[in-house]
Design a protein around this motif. Structure first.
Motif, mmCIF file in Angstrom:
data_model
loop_
_atom_site.group_PDB
_atom_site.id
_atom_site.type_symbol
_atom_site.label_atom_id
_atom_site.label_comp_id
_atom_site.label_asym_id
_atom_site.label_seq_id
_atom_site.Cartn_x
_atom_site.Cartn_y
_atom_site.Cartn_z
ATOM 1 N N GLY A 378 3.542 2.429 -3.633
ATOM 2 C CA GLY A 378 3.138 3.826 -3.737
ATOM 3 C C GLY A 378 1.673 3.967 -4.095
ATOM 4 O O GLY A 378 0.948 4.795 -3.529
ATOM 5 N N VAL A 379 1.200 3.137 -5.040
ATOM 6 C CA VAL A 379 -0.207 3.196 -5.447
ATOM 7 C C VAL A 379 -1.114 2.721 -4.315
ATOM 8 O O VAL A 379 -2.146 3.339 -4.028
ATOM 9 N N ILE A 380 -0.727 1.628 -3.678
ATOM 10 C CA ILE A 380 -1.567 1.081 -2.601
ATOM 11 C C ILE A 380 -1.697 2.080 -1.452
ATOM 12 O O ILE A 380 -2.794 2.289 -0.915
ATOM 13 N N LEU A 381 -0.603 2.694 -1.070
ATOM 14 C CA LEU A 381 -0.661 3.667 0.024
ATOM 15 C C LEU A 381 -1.526 4.860 -0.349
ATOM 16 O O LEU A 381 -2.262 5.398 0.495
ATOM 17 N N GLN A 382 -1.451 5.277 -1.602
ATOM 18 C CA GLN A 382 -2.291 6.382 -2.053
ATOM 19 C C GLN A 382 -3.765 6.012 -1.950
ATOM 20 O O GLN A 382 -4.596 6.811 -1.492
ATOM 21 N N LEU A 383 -4.099 4.793 -2.335
ATOM 22 C CA LEU A 383 -5.485 4.334 -2.239
ATOM 23 C C LEU A 383 -5.901 4.159 -0.779
ATOM 24 O O LEU A 383 -7.034 4.502 -0.398
ATOM 25 N N LEU A 384 -5.007 3.632 0.024
ATOM 26 C CA LEU A 384 -5.337 3.426 1.441
ATOM 27 C C LEU A 384 -5.525 4.751 2.169
ATOM 28 O O LEU A 384 -6.364 4.855 3.076
ATOM 29 N N ASN A 385 -4.774 5.759 1.780
ATOM 30 C CA ASN A 385 -4.923 7.070 2.423
ATOM 31 C C ASN A 385 -6.324 7.626 2.221
ATOM 32 O O ASN A 385 -6.902 8.240 3.119
ATOM 33 N N PHE A 386 -6.874 7.400 1.026
ATOM 34 C CA PHE A 386 -8.238 7.866 0.779
ATOM 35 C C PHE A 386 -9.227 7.108 1.663
ATOM 36 O O PHE A 386 -10.127 7.707 2.265
ATOM 37 N N ALA A 387 -9.086 5.791 1.729
ATOM 38 C CA ALA A 387 -9.992 4.998 2.571
ATOM 39 C C ALA A 387 -9.894 5.420 4.028
ATOM 40 O O ALA A 387 -10.908 5.492 4.740
ATOM 41 N N ASP A 388 -8.699 5.713 4.475
ATOM 42 C CA ASP A 388 -8.503 6.155 5.849
ATOM 43 C C ASP A 388 -9.184 7.499 6.088
ATOM 44 O O ASP A 388 -9.813 7.723 7.132
ATOM 45 N N ALA A 389 -9.076 8.395 5.106
ATOM 46 C CA ALA A 389 -9.714 9.703 5.247
ATOM 47 C C ALA A 389 -11.234 9.565 5.318
ATOM 48 O O ALA A 389 -11.895 10.267 6.085
ATOM 49 N N VAL A 390 -11.783 8.631 4.538
ATOM 50 C CA VAL A 390 -13.236 8.404 4.576
ATOM 51 C C VAL A 390 -13.643 7.867 5.945
ATOM 52 O O VAL A 390 -14.667 8.269 6.512
ATOM 53 N N ALA A 391 -12.844 6.962 6.493
ATOM 54 C CA ALA A 391 -13.170 6.390 7.800
ATOM 55 C C ALA A 391 -13.165 7.438 8.901
ATOM 56 O O ALA A 391 -13.833 7.264 9.928
ATOM 57 N N LEU A 392 -12.440 8.530 8.692
ATOM 58 C CA LEU A 392 -12.340 9.577 9.710
ATOM 59 C C LEU A 392 -13.408 10.652 9.565
ATOM 60 O O LEU A 392 -13.455 11.583 10.366
ATOM 61 N N THR A 393 -14.263 10.546 8.531
ATOM 62 C CA THR A 393 -15.316 11.553 8.354
ATOM 63 C C THR A 393 -16.362 11.424 9.461
ATOM 64 O O THR A 393 -16.423 10.416 10.173
ATOM 65 N N LYS A 394 -17.186 12.434 9.573
ATOM 66 C CA LYS A 394 -18.224 12.454 10.606
ATOM 67 C C LYS A 394 -19.204 11.307 10.399
ATOM 68 O O LYS A 394 -19.628 11.020 9.292
ATOM 69 N N ARG A 395 -19.561 10.647 11.477
ATOM 70 C CA ARG A 395 -20.484 9.517 11.398
ATOM 71 C C ARG A 395 -21.882 9.983 10.989
ATOM 72 O O ARG A 395 -22.357 11.009 11.435
ATOM 73 N N ALA A 396 -22.515 9.185 10.157
ATOM 74 C CA ALA A 396 -23.896 9.441 9.751
ATOM 75 C C ALA A 396 -24.493 8.128 9.279
ATOM 76 O O ALA A 396 -23.795 7.299 8.666
#
Length: 730
Positions: A378-396
């Motif tokens: 549960g903790v790992i998935l919560q942390l991975l979800n944040f990393a995934d959301a960052v990867a989907l942000t607009k490129r800069a």
């Protein structure tokens, strides 16, 4: 002694099946039933004030618990709830019957009753394994006495006025209670196995009710203790860090010695004493058949503890939409918190959780592993979800370095997590983590593509004043310099990307490339066998960006109408690029010595171009050709030569003092080379022809500068500000 006169019902022997000599079977049944139904022990009117039980229970509650009368077998269950025991009495013999004599008013001893219960359980279990035709033994009175004793304990512990917490119990009392609870569980199972007939349902329900109440108390105490981590688990990570960073010398020395035992010897947030209590309570619940309740309490409490730990490190839950809407400055901070939290979880929290679950559920390794995996997952998935959301942000472009931090954290932490979990238990999590790491890598590849496009798109038509280093050069080189500090990581990212591309095109996965070697004859190649030098994917990418920058700078140099200034511009930018490469080990090793030598050669060529464009015309004024005619100096020509020299030098000084050479070494090299080229020639020309002029006004008119003046004015070039010409020396 006549038992009918001493007691309403006879007391059964603890070592034999319950029997009676009463003649009124129906009355005895009703009395016994009334006793079973009276959980509070108030059915009897006979008291024994002189004697007290070991559990401080009123004697009227326990003394009236009597053995059921055993009527002859009767076809009507309403009249005969229990099978007769006449045959058992006959088989048992005279000695068995003699034991049935009723004892005088008694005091209930929990230890003695417990022994009787244990013997009864053993008898029932042996009967259930024997001949099925054998009639099962009846439930003796001490079973009900035992149930009432335990229930009285629970009532005392759960008192609304003065409840007893587990930590308040003496070791002997707590041990006795847990043993009694386990005995209740065994008793309930044993009675359930007596017979499939309904006549034992009442006893099963009675014992089960007391067991349920006992387990409820144990569950509440287990919950209270396991949630006590808030008291025993201070924020050791943050507090220790703050302590060690203070100026106090003692705090600098002590934290390592204090923090190490905390991690090595203690479980997550629990003292040894509390851990011991947790172990005993969990074992009681598991052995008593309350596995689900125990695991549920444990899971919820430890999940809350882990979430609280995440918050202490500053990590908060964010949805994908929240992350997408964050300003980059805020997201940078969140990424930093995420990295610290992820590392702490992998190195400390998960290890502690595994030790805790293994300790509390040592007899149930599969359950321990499942609890640990569920909590950690549960903790790992919560942390991975944040990393995934960052990867989907607009490129800069500015996001590259935080993306690299994210990627490295995943790369370094995932092997640690792999070592903590069984291969099959975290398959989904590992697959998800790998996909997210891949998405972050793709985001970084896209950022480099965007960098290439931004260089190509920078087509400004306004030249940089003074031929200074262009902002695009500064930005690109600083960007590449910092990117090369992550050289190993970026090599890995580009190799994985190229592997995917090559797999898609079915061309293999060889990561040695020759893209630049075939085009660049100056590529470093010291092999005598004429083998082509191979480049890694990241090296190829850096070279490509550098080539694009060179092409862009060269196109911008053509914006200058003055060819000399164009050469200064190329020297400035070329020198800046070379210094950045030489000044950083990673990018220097990446580009190689051959590239640096090639750059230095190009700079020397720009330098020659500048000298030719600027000072070649000036030196032509000092050439002796055309000054002599028939062995004599042609004075008008000489005057024109001096006038031309003075005018050109004035123009050069006025113009090039506003030019910019910010690199001090390059600036010094230019001035020295100009002085070495101009001053000796001017000094020789002046010494040879200055005496032609009449001393006085004529000399002052044409000989405007002495050699020392020229040197002084040359040292004023490339300062970036238009300097006024100094007064001519007298």
């Amino acid at each position: 002694m006549d038992p009918e006169k001493d007691k309403p019902l006879p007391q059964t022997s603890p070592t034999s099946p319950a029997t009676t000599t009463t003649t009124d079977d129906n009355n005895h049944d009703r009395n016994a039933t009334a006793t079973y139904d009276n959980n509070n022990g108030s059915s009897s009117s006979e008291h024994h004030p002189d004697e007290k039980s070991d559990q401080d229970l009123p004697q009227q509650n326990l003394g009236d618990i009597n053995t059921e009368a055993e009527p002859e077998p009767h076809p009507d269950p309403e009249k005969a709830d229990h099978p007769g025991i006449n045959e058992q009495q006959e088989a048992a013999g005279d000695d068995q019957v003699n034991v049935q004599e009723t004892a005088p008013p008694f005091s209930i001893d929990l230890k003695k009753v417990s022994e009787e219960v244990d013997q009864y359980i053993s008898t029932v279990l042996s009967t259930s394994k024997g001949d099925e035709s054998t009639a099962p033994p009846d439930v003796p009175s001490f079973v009900h006495q035992f149930a009432l004793l335990i229930e009285a304990k629970i009532v005392d512990y759960e008192s609304s006025e003065n409840p007893v917490k587990w930590s308040q119990l003496e070791q002997e009392d707590s041990t006795s209670f847990l043993e009694a609870t386990l005995r209740l569980s065994s008793l309930s199972k044993a009675i359930s196995e007596l017979s499939s007939e309904n006549k034992h349902a009442h006893f099963v329900n009675r014992i089960g009710g007391v067991l349920q109440r006992a387990m409820s108390y144990i569950e509440e105490e287990f919950k209270s203790l396991i949630e006590d981590y808030r008291i025993h688990d201070p924020d050791h990570s943050n507090s220790k860090q703050h302590t060690s960073s203070t100026p106090n010398e003692e705090s600098d020395e002590n934290p390592p010695a204090e923090s190490a035992p905390a991690e090595d010897n203690n479980f997550p947030g629990y003292s040894e004493e509390i851990l011991s209590d947790l172990l005993r309570l969990s074992k009681a619940m598991m052995d008593g058949g309350y596995e689900m309740e125990c695991c549920q309490v444990y899971f919820v409490a430890r999940r809350n503890a882990l979430e609280e730990s995440l918050q202490k490190f500053g990590f908060e839950k964010h949805s994908i939409d929240d992350v997408q809407k964050m300003h980059w400055e805020s997201l940078e901070r969140e990424i930093g918190n995420w990295i610290r939290t992820f590392k702490q979880c992998a190195s400390v929290h998960f290890t502690g959780e595994r030790r805790l679950s293994q300790a509390l559920f040592s007899d149930h390794p599969l359950m321990s592993e499942n609890l640990f995996c569920s909590l950690s997952q549960g903790v790992i998935l919560q942390l991975l979800n944040f990393a995934d959301a960052v990867a989907l942000t607009k490129r800069a472009a500015e996001k590259l370095f935080k993306f690299l931090d994210l990627y490295e954290a995943l790369r370094d932490i995932l092997p640690i997590i792999d070592s903590l979990f069984a291969e099959e238990s975290m398959t989904e999590v590992k697959r998800e983590a790998s996909m997210i790491k891949g998405r972050i890598g793709e985001a970084m590849i896209s950022i480099f593509v965007d960098l290439e496009n931004s260089i190509k798109a920078d087509s400004g038509k306004t030249p940089v004043p003074g031929g200074a280093v262009h902002p695009l050069t500064r930005y690109t080189m600083n960007y590449l310099k910092y990117a090369c500090e992550y050289k190993e990581t970026l090599e890995q990212v580009f190799k994985e990307h190229q592997k995917i591309e090559r797999a898609d095109s079915a061309t293999g996965s060889d990561f040695n490339y020759q893209s630049q070697a075939a085009q660049n004859p100056n590529t470093n190649n010291n092999n005598n066998n004429n083998a082509v030098v191979k480049q890694s994917p990241f090296q190829t990418q850096i070279t490509k960006v550098m080539d694009l920058l060179d092409a862009n700078i060269e196109s911008k140099s053509k914006l200058y109408k003055d060819h000399a200034l164009s050469s200064i511009f190329m020297m400035n930018n070329g020198r800046y690029i070379l210094q950045k490469v030489r000044g950083a080990n990673e990018i220097n090793r990446l580009m190689g010595d051959s590239w640096c030598r090639k750059r230095s050669s190009e700079l020397r060529q720009y330098h020659k171009n500048y000298q030719r464009e600027t000072w070649g015309r000036l030196l032509s004024c000092l050439h002796p050709d055309g000054l002599m005619n028939n062995g004599k100096v042609v004075k008008p020509v000489l005057k024109e030569r001096f006038k031309s020299f003075n005018a050109l030098f004035d123009e050069i000084h006025k113009t090039q003092t506003s030019w910019v050479v910010s690199d001090e070494q390059l600036q010094s090299e230019l001035r020295v080379s100009i002085s070495n080229m101009v001053i000796p020639a001017y000094r020789s020309f002046l010494g040879r022809y200055s005496q032609v002029f009449t001393p006085g006004r004529q000399t002052e008119k044409y000989v405007k500068y002495q050699a020392e003046d020229i040197e002084t004015y040359i040292d004023e070039l490339f300062d970036g500000s238009a300097a006024q010409m100094g007064k001519r020396r007298p």
